[in-house]
Structure formats: C-alpha cells, structure tokens
Design a protein around this motif. Structure first.
Motif, PDB file in Angstrom:
ATOM      1  N   ARG A  18       0.814  -1.210   0.000  1.00 57.53           N
ATOM      2  CA  ARG A  18       0.000   0.000   0.000  1.00 57.53           C
ATOM      3  C   ARG A  18       0.857   1.274   0.000  1.00 57.53           C
ATOM      4  O   ARG A  18       0.503   2.275  -0.621  1.00 57.53           O
ATOM      5  CB  ARG A  18      -0.911  -0.003   1.217  1.00 57.53           C
ATOM      6  N   TYR A  19       1.974   1.236   0.706  1.00 55.61           N
ATOM      7  CA  TYR A  19       2.810   2.427   0.855  1.00 55.61           C
ATOM      8  C   TYR A  19       4.127   2.357   0.072  1.00 55.61           C
ATOM      9  O   TYR A  19       4.991   3.203   0.250  1.00 55.61           O
ATOM     10  CB  TYR A  19       3.106   2.667   2.345  1.00 55.61           C
ATOM     11  N   ARG A  20       4.273   1.368  -0.802  1.00 57.70           N
ATOM     12  CA  ARG A  20       5.553   1.173  -1.500  1.00 57.70           C
ATOM     13  C   ARG A  20       5.947   2.367  -2.344  1.00 57.70           C
ATOM     14  O   ARG A  20       7.118   2.711  -2.418  1.00 57.70           O
ATOM     15  CB  ARG A  20       5.537  -0.109  -2.328  1.00 57.70           C
ATOM     16  N   TYR A  21       4.998   3.024  -2.997  1.00 58.76           N
ATOM     17  CA  TYR A  21       5.334   4.184  -3.829  1.00 58.76           C
ATOM     18  C   TYR A  21       5.769   5.366  -2.959  1.00 58.76           C
ATOM     19  O   TYR A  21       6.689   6.094  -3.320  1.00 58.76           O
ATOM     20  CB  TYR A  21       4.161   4.609  -4.706  1.00 58.76           C
ATOM     21  N   LYS A  22       5.112   5.541  -1.820  1.00 54.41           N
ATOM     22  CA  LYS A  22       5.472   6.646  -0.921  1.00 54.41           C
ATOM     23  C   LYS A  22       6.850   6.437  -0.308  1.00 54.41           C
ATOM     24  O   LYS A  22       7.607   7.375  -0.138  1.00 54.41           O
ATOM     25  CB  LYS A  22       4.429   6.794   0.191  1.00 54.41           C
ATOM     26  N   ILE A  23       7.152   5.197   0.044  1.00 51.08           N
ATOM     27  CA  ILE A  23       8.417   4.903   0.712  1.00 51.08           C
ATOM     28  C   ILE A  23       9.569   4.792  -0.276  1.00 51.08           C
ATOM     29  O   ILE A  23      10.630   5.372  -0.067  1.00 51.08           O
ATOM     30  CB  ILE A  23       8.308   3.605   1.541  1.00 51.08           C
ATOM     31  N   PHE A  24       9.366   4.053  -1.366  1.00 48.97           N
ATOM     32  CA  PHE A  24      10.452   3.734  -2.292  1.00 48.97           C
ATOM     33  C   PHE A  24      10.378   4.491  -3.614  1.00 48.97           C
ATOM     34  O   PHE A  24      11.321   4.465  -4.393  1.00 48.97           O
ATOM     35  CB  PHE A  24      10.481   2.229  -2.574  1.00 48.97           C
ATOM     36  N   GLY A  25       9.238   5.126  -3.874  1.00 47.79           N
ATOM     37  CA  GLY A  25       9.069   5.880  -5.106  1.00 47.79           C
ATOM     38  C   GLY A  25       8.616   5.008  -6.262  1.00 47.79           C
ATOM     39  O   GLY A  25       8.478   3.806  -6.157  1.00 47.79           O
ATOM     40  N   ARG A  26       8.378   5.685  -7.371  1.00 49.73           N
ATOM     41  CA  ARG A  26       7.965   4.980  -8.578  1.00 49.73           C
ATOM     42  C   ARG A  26       8.605   5.651  -9.766  1.00 49.73           C
ATOM     43  O   ARG A  26       8.961   6.821  -9.718  1.00 49.73           O
ATOM     44  CB  ARG A  26       6.455   4.897  -8.659  1.00 49.73           C
ATOM     45  N   SER A  27       8.765   4.897 -10.826  1.00 46.73           N
ATOM     46  CA  SER A  27       9.345   5.433 -12.052  1.00 46.73           C
ATOM     47  C   SER A  27       8.267   5.472 -13.130  1.00 46.73           C
ATOM     48  O   SER A  27       7.211   4.855 -12.991  1.00 46.73           O
ATOM     49  CB  SER A  27      10.539   4.584 -12.492  1.00 46.73           C
ATOM     50  N   ASP A  28       8.554   6.189 -14.201  1.00 51.23           N
ATOM     51  CA  ASP A  28       7.574   6.309 -15.274  1.00 51.23           C
ATOM     52  C   ASP A  28       7.467   5.046 -16.117  1.00 51.23           C
ATOM     53  O   ASP A  28       6.469   4.830 -16.791  1.00 51.23           O
ATOM     54  CB  ASP A  28       7.931   7.488 -16.191  1.00 51.23           C
ATOM     55  N   SER A  29       8.504   4.230 -16.088  1.00 50.90           N
ATOM     56  CA  SER A  29       8.498   3.005 -16.880  1.00 50.90           C
ATOM     57  C   SER A  29       9.388   1.969 -16.215  1.00 50.90           C
ATOM     58  O   SER A  29      10.109   2.260 -15.263  1.00 50.90           O
ATOM     59  CB  SER A  29       9.011   3.288 -18.294  1.00 50.90           C
ATOM     60  N   CYS A  30       9.347   0.768 -16.755  1.00 49.78           N
ATOM     61  CA  CYS A  30      10.190  -0.313 -16.246  1.00 49.78           C
ATOM     62  C   CYS A  30      11.643  -0.017 -16.566  1.00 49.78           C
ATOM     63  O   CYS A  30      11.957   0.598 -17.577  1.00 49.78           O
ATOM     64  CB  CYS A  30       9.815  -1.630 -16.923  1.00 49.78           C
TER      65      CYS A  30
END
Length: 143
Positions: free
Chosen positions: A117-129
């Motif tokens: 649930r919180y992976r994007y907040k904690i570790f971030g996300r990228s626009d693509s693989c």
C-alpha cells in the motif's frame, strides 16, 4: 486461495510478474537475479502485454498491480506466499526464510499488503520499467 491450476506455462523456468513502475519491485527483481545463478526465474512486468496475458491465462484480474505473481508448474502464488517460494530457491541463506510459510497467510499477507500500500510513498515509482542490460534481456519475457 493463492493457487490456480493451469498447464500453459513452461516447466523449464518459473515466471515472476512484478509491478514494473515500482522502485521496490525493480530492486527486488535485480536482487533475485543476483541470487539466481541457475536462471530459474524469468520476469515480466504486470503492465506489459506479456504480464496481462499471463494474468488472464491464470484467471487473475489484469489490474492485479499490488502483488507479485509467481507462476510455477501451472500454479500461481501471490503476495507473501509467492515471495517465500521465490526465496526458497535463491542462493545463500534466503531459503531459510521459507520457514515463515508456517505463519498463516492472512497474517503474512497483512504485512505484505501494508508494504504494498505504501511502497510508492516509501520507495518511489518510475515512469516506466527499468531497461535490462543485453545479458539480462533473456531473463525478461517482455523484451
């Protein structure tokens, strides 16, 4: 239940479907590759056409983005169960973590879901693989 029968996938390797825009998930894939000297695992992002096709073949929703999916011998394993089965075949001491399989999956998955649930907040996300190197491309089904 986390297991769904299907005979359509290769018996020569296991397939891991992962969230390709999740930084944590991308790091986990490279962690697995580094500890998989026999090349047991192949990968595809959940967002890819290959990922969608595999989800559909196994009766899983194509929007299943909050869980890794391990496909082994026609069975699918989700969330913590998938992660433990993956760890069971890694080099080093990681197979010892399979002992956690005795913990009921609802409890294990509560912790898994919390992290998911919180992976994007904690570790971030990228626009693509992340694009794999030439030598790693053979390990990815969507390249």
């Amino acid at each position: 239940m986390n297991e769904i029968n299907s005979k359509s996938d290769s018996e020569h390797y296991d397939i891991i479907l992962f969230d390709g825009v999740c930084n944590l998930c991308n790091h986990a894939v490279h962690f697995i590759i580094d500890r998989d000297p026999k090349g047991r695992y192949r990968f595809a992002s959940l967002q890819s056409e290959v990922g969608h096709d595999r989800l559909q073949k196994h009766g899983l929703p194509s929007n299943q983005m909050d869980s890794l999916v391990l496909i082994r011998n026609g069975q699918t394993y989700l969330k913590s169960t998938g992660a433990l089965y993956i760890a069971r075949h890694l080099s080093g001491l990681w197979p010892l973590s399979f002992a956690f399989i005795i913990i009921p999956s609802p409890l294990r998955n509560f912790l898994y879901d919390l992290l998911a649930r919180y992976r994007y907040k904690i570790f971030g996300r990228s626009d693509s693989c992340r694009y794999p190197t030439n030598e790693l491309k053979l390990r990815f089904l969507d390249y």
